[in-house]
Write a protein that holds these residues in place. Structure first.
Motif, PDB file in Angstrom:
ATOM      1  N   ALA A   9       0.931  -1.242  -0.042  1.00  0.00           N
ATOM      2  CA  ALA A   9       0.010   0.004   0.196  1.00  0.00           C
ATOM      3  C   ALA A   9       0.795   1.215   0.102  1.00  0.00           C
ATOM      4  CB  ALA A   9      -0.821   0.083   1.240  1.00  0.00           C
ATOM      5  N   ILE A  17       1.985   9.458  -5.755  1.00  0.00           N
ATOM      6  CA  ILE A  17       2.327  10.800  -5.525  1.00  0.00           C
ATOM      7  C   ILE A  17       3.472  11.460  -6.438  1.00  0.00           C
ATOM      8  CG2 ILE A  17       3.216  12.525  -3.646  1.00  0.00           C
ATOM      9  CD1 ILE A  17       1.806  10.560  -1.733  1.00  0.00           C
ATOM     10  N   LEU A 103      -1.200   5.202  11.976  1.00  0.00           N
ATOM     11  CA  LEU A 103      -0.210   4.630  11.165  1.00  0.00           C
ATOM     12  C   LEU A 103      -0.303   5.484   9.722  1.00  0.00           C
ATOM     13  CD1 LEU A 103       1.809   2.611   9.818  1.00  0.00           C
ATOM     14  CD2 LEU A 103       0.069   1.126   9.176  1.00  0.00           C
ATOM     15  N   LEU A 104       0.715   6.596   9.773  1.00  0.00           N
ATOM     16  CA  LEU A 104       0.362   7.865   8.776  1.00  0.00           C
ATOM     17  C   LEU A 104       1.753   7.866   7.792  1.00  0.00           C
ATOM     18  CD1 LEU A 104      -1.004  10.919  10.932  1.00  0.00           C
ATOM     19  CD2 LEU A 104      -2.257   9.063   9.602  1.00  0.00           C
ATOM     20  N   LEU A 105       1.279   8.228   6.420  1.00  0.00           N
ATOM     21  CA  LEU A 105       2.111   8.459   5.706  1.00  0.00           C
ATOM     22  C   LEU A 105       2.305  10.002   5.696  1.00  0.00           C
ATOM     23  CD1 LEU A 105       4.146   7.973   2.958  1.00  0.00           C
ATOM     24  CD2 LEU A 105       2.227   8.346   1.822  1.00  0.00           C
ATOM     25  N   GLU A 106       3.470  10.437   6.418  1.00  0.00           N
ATOM     26  CA  GLU A 106       3.603  12.067   6.823  1.00  0.00           C
ATOM     27  C   GLU A 106       3.960  12.743   5.554  1.00  0.00           C
ATOM     28  OE1 GLU A 106       4.247  12.826  11.526  1.00  0.00           O
ATOM     29  OE2 GLU A 106       6.096  12.444  10.154  1.00  0.00           O
ATOM     30  N   ARG A 107       5.074  12.150   4.950  1.00  0.00           N
ATOM     31  CA  ARG A 107       5.738  13.333   3.725  1.00  0.00           C
ATOM     32  C   ARG A 107       6.725  12.398   2.836  1.00  0.00           C
ATOM     33  NH1 ARG A 107       9.965  17.881   4.956  1.00  0.00           N
ATOM     34  NH2 ARG A 107       8.383  19.084   5.503  1.00  0.00           N
ATOM     35  N   VAL A 108       6.605  12.814   1.554  1.00  0.00           N
ATOM     36  CA  VAL A 108       7.587  11.895   0.709  1.00  0.00           C
ATOM     37  C   VAL A 108       8.615  13.137   0.284  1.00  0.00           C
ATOM     38  CG1 VAL A 108       6.248  10.119   0.219  1.00  0.00           C
ATOM     39  CG2 VAL A 108       6.127  12.162  -1.243  1.00  0.00           C
ATOM     40  N   GLU A 109      10.012  12.666   0.152  1.00  0.00           N
ATOM     41  CA  GLU A 109      10.774  13.558  -0.671  1.00  0.00           C
ATOM     42  C   GLU A 109      11.173  13.170  -2.146  1.00  0.00           C
ATOM     43  OE1 GLU A 109      12.532  15.243   3.316  1.00  0.00           O
ATOM     44  OE2 GLU A 109      13.826  14.557   1.970  1.00  0.00           O
ATOM     45  N   LEU A 110      10.569  13.981  -2.943  1.00  0.00           N
ATOM     46  CA  LEU A 110      10.764  13.539  -4.449  1.00  0.00           C
ATOM     47  C   LEU A 110      12.115  14.272  -5.076  1.00  0.00           C
ATOM     48  CD1 LEU A 110       7.147  14.099  -5.219  1.00  0.00           C
ATOM     49  CD2 LEU A 110       8.049  12.073  -4.674  1.00  0.00           C
TER      50      LEU A 110
ATOM     51  N   PRO B  14       9.888  18.285  -0.877  1.00  0.00           N
ATOM     52  CA  PRO B  14       9.210  17.702   0.121  1.00  0.00           C
ATOM     53  C   PRO B  14       7.685  17.727  -0.311  1.00  0.00           C
ATOM     54  CG  PRO B  14      10.200  19.781   0.793  1.00  0.00           C
ATOM     55  CD  PRO B  14      10.346  19.456  -0.225  1.00  0.00           C
ATOM     56  N   VAL B  15       6.883  16.665  -0.226  1.00  0.00           N
ATOM     57  CA  VAL B  15       5.359  16.861  -0.148  1.00  0.00           C
ATOM     58  C   VAL B  15       4.805  16.317   1.062  1.00  0.00           C
ATOM     59  CG1 VAL B  15       3.231  15.919  -1.561  1.00  0.00           C
ATOM     60  CG2 VAL B  15       5.520  16.158  -2.809  1.00  0.00           C
ATOM     61  N   ASP B  16       4.255  17.144   1.656  1.00  0.00           N
ATOM     62  CA  ASP B  16       3.501  16.789   2.795  1.00  0.00           C
ATOM     63  C   ASP B  16       2.161  15.981   2.562  1.00  0.00           C
ATOM     64  OD1 ASP B  16       5.490  17.599   4.913  1.00  0.00           O
ATOM     65  OD2 ASP B  16       4.662  19.689   4.658  1.00  0.00           O
ATOM     66  N   VAL B  17       1.952  14.669   3.162  1.00  0.00           N
ATOM     67  CA  VAL B  17       0.898  13.859   2.766  1.00  0.00           C
ATOM     68  C   VAL B  17      -0.184  13.719   3.808  1.00  0.00           C
ATOM     69  CG1 VAL B  17       0.275  11.691   1.803  1.00  0.00           C
ATOM     70  CG2 VAL B  17       2.456  12.650   1.315  1.00  0.00           C
ATOM     71  N   HIS B  18       0.260  13.443   5.031  1.00  0.00           N
ATOM     72  CA  HIS B  18      -0.465  13.140   6.164  1.00  0.00           C
ATOM     73  C   HIS B  18      -1.759  12.348   5.967  1.00  0.00           C
ATOM     74  CE1 HIS B  18       1.677  15.262   9.171  1.00  0.00           C
ATOM     75  NE2 HIS B  18       2.153  16.077   8.404  1.00  0.00           N
ATOM     76  N   GLU B  19      -1.564  11.377   5.739  1.00  0.00           N
ATOM     77  CA  GLU B  19      -3.163  10.398   5.274  1.00  0.00           C
ATOM     78  C   GLU B  19      -2.472   8.941   5.818  1.00  0.00           C
ATOM     79  OE1 GLU B  19      -3.329  10.400   0.876  1.00  0.00           O
ATOM     80  OE2 GLU B  19      -2.295   8.540   0.980  1.00  0.00           O
ATOM     81  N   ARG B  20      -3.759   8.161   6.103  1.00  0.00           N
ATOM     82  CA  ARG B  20      -3.463   6.929   6.849  1.00  0.00           C
ATOM     83  C   ARG B  20      -2.969   6.078   5.636  1.00  0.00           C
ATOM     84  NH1 ARG B  20      -5.926   4.742  10.838  1.00  0.00           N
ATOM     85  NH2 ARG B  20      -6.781   3.047   9.658  1.00  0.00           N
ATOM     86  N   LEU B  21      -2.329   5.283   6.295  1.00  0.00           N
ATOM     87  CA  LEU B  21      -1.383   4.306   5.227  1.00  0.00           C
ATOM     88  C   LEU B  21      -2.438   3.182   4.645  1.00  0.00           C
ATOM     89  CD1 LEU B  21       1.182   4.180   4.052  1.00  0.00           C
ATOM     90  CD2 LEU B  21       2.111   2.700   5.886  1.00  0.00           C
ATOM     91  N   LEU B  22      -3.585   2.816   5.448  1.00  0.00           N
ATOM     92  CA  LEU B  22      -4.405   1.688   4.944  1.00  0.00           C
ATOM     93  C   LEU B  22      -5.691   2.740   4.459  1.00  0.00           C
ATOM     94  CD1 LEU B  22      -3.778  -0.721   7.982  1.00  0.00           C
ATOM     95  CD2 LEU B  22      -3.005  -0.765   5.447  1.00  0.00           C
TER      96      LEU B  22
END
Lengths: 115, 239
Positions: A9, A17, A103-110, B14-22
């Protein structure tokens, strides 16, 4: 070993993204993992490493932001000591989980083309 | 340009996302939940260790309802159709979901399996999860309630060792209580004390799927949660 499906996932979301931002690759992924999120970080990292080959995340590193579980009284705001029954030590009301289950996706660096 | 060393590497954005992984699973679970609610079906996610007695408990549940309430089930298993067969023999229309190497049911598996079943004909539909106290805990399936079967032979400390499973649990069925006289090392109080340390408002029933002890209270708990079935809309033709 549900970490494999969580890693899947994560990979799909990070790649989506990356494409939406028209970037070349994902270099770093930061996750927020609560103590009660039900995820074993080392297993998640191993699963992610096993499936990222040949994807936009092939060279992405995983960073974890740990969050401890905190149960508190919603009225008195008193924290329940670790391991104790989940009732307010002062008034006896049922405690509420204030932090530590996310359980969060906080940030991605591209990686993008330098202009 | 790289901000750290000015080496000329491609810039990192950087891209801030802050979403639940599931979040993907949660969306499908919300869809399942809407289906169950619209059809007036009480959906129960039944979880517990391998051997906790989930299938035996459902067989006893069928006996306790005496055919007055329509039950249905899907049963998640790594391999074999044994649980599904047992449930069908007990009079519960049931389908086995063979998960292969996957250690839990997820919302999409449930959704796809529902498409092959007449689940709308049940009043109560059980999602018997794969025997596992770890993985099923974090996957919402669209259920109205989470029920964990915890047998006394597993030991009093299981809630403390698997807090994620118990923290969002609506009811714990402490099963195989008929064996307590043979287990001097454990007591019902030991189990309820452990539950109070992982559940703010522990709700539990002492039952035995084998002897039928406690099944009346379990049936009452289920009946109290059954949604009101919406009356189907009847179109009236005007003369």
């Amino acid at each position: 070993m549900h970490e494999l499906s969580v890693a899947q996932a994560l990979l799909e979301r990070a790649e989506a993204i990356c494409r939406a931002e028209k970037a070349r690759a994902v270099r770093r992924i930061q996750l927020r993992v609560g103590e009660l999120a039900g995820i074993e970080k080392r297993q998640l990292a191993a699963a992610f490493a096993a499936i990222r080959e040949g994807t936009l995340c092939a060279h992405a590193t995983l960073a974890f932001h740990d969050v401890a579980a905190v149960w508190s009284c919603p009225t008195c705001r008193v924290d329940v000591p670790r391991g104790a029954p989940l009732r307010c030590p002062t008034c006896g009301r049922p405690a509420v989980l204030m932090a530590g289950d996310a359980l969060l996706l906080e940030r991605v660096e591209l990686e993008v083309q330098d202009v | 340009m790289c901000n750290d060393c000015g080496c000329g590497d491609p810039a990192l954005v950087p891209v801030d996302v802050h979403e639940r992984l599931l979040a993907g699973n949660d969306r499908v679970a919300a869809h399942n939940r809407a289906h169950f609610q619209d059809a007036g079906v009480l959906a129960i996610n039944l979880m517990g260790s391998p051997g906790a007695g989930k299938t035996t408990l459902l067989e006893a549940t069928a006996r306790a309802f005496q055919g007055k309430t329509r039950l249905g089930a899907m049963s998640g298993d790594l391999a074999t159709d044994r649980d599904g067969e047992r449930l069908r023999l007990a009079g519960i229309p049931a389908k086995t979901v063979t998960t292969g190497t996957s250690c839990h049911l997820d919302a999409t598996l449930v959704h796809d399996t529902l498409h092959d079943m007449a689940w709308q004909k049940s009043d109560i539909f059980f999602l018997e999860n794969v025997g596992n106290l770890v993985c099923p805990a974090i996957y919402d399936l669209g259920q109205a309630a989470n029920v964990v079967v915890l047998s006394v032979v597993e030991g009093e400390d299981k809630p403390l060792k698997y807090p994620v499973m118990f923290k969002d649990c609506d009811l714990v069925l402490i099963n195989k209580v008929d064996l307590l006289p043979h287990l001097p090392q454990v007591s019902l109080q030991g189990f309820t004390d452990a539950l109070s340390r992982v559940m703010p408002e522990p709700r539990w029933l002492a039952v035995s799927g084998w002897t039928g002890d406690g099944m009346d209270a379990w049936v009452a708990w289920l009946n109290a949660r059954r949604p009101v079935r919406k009356v189907p809309r009847v179109s009236v033709k005007l003369a």
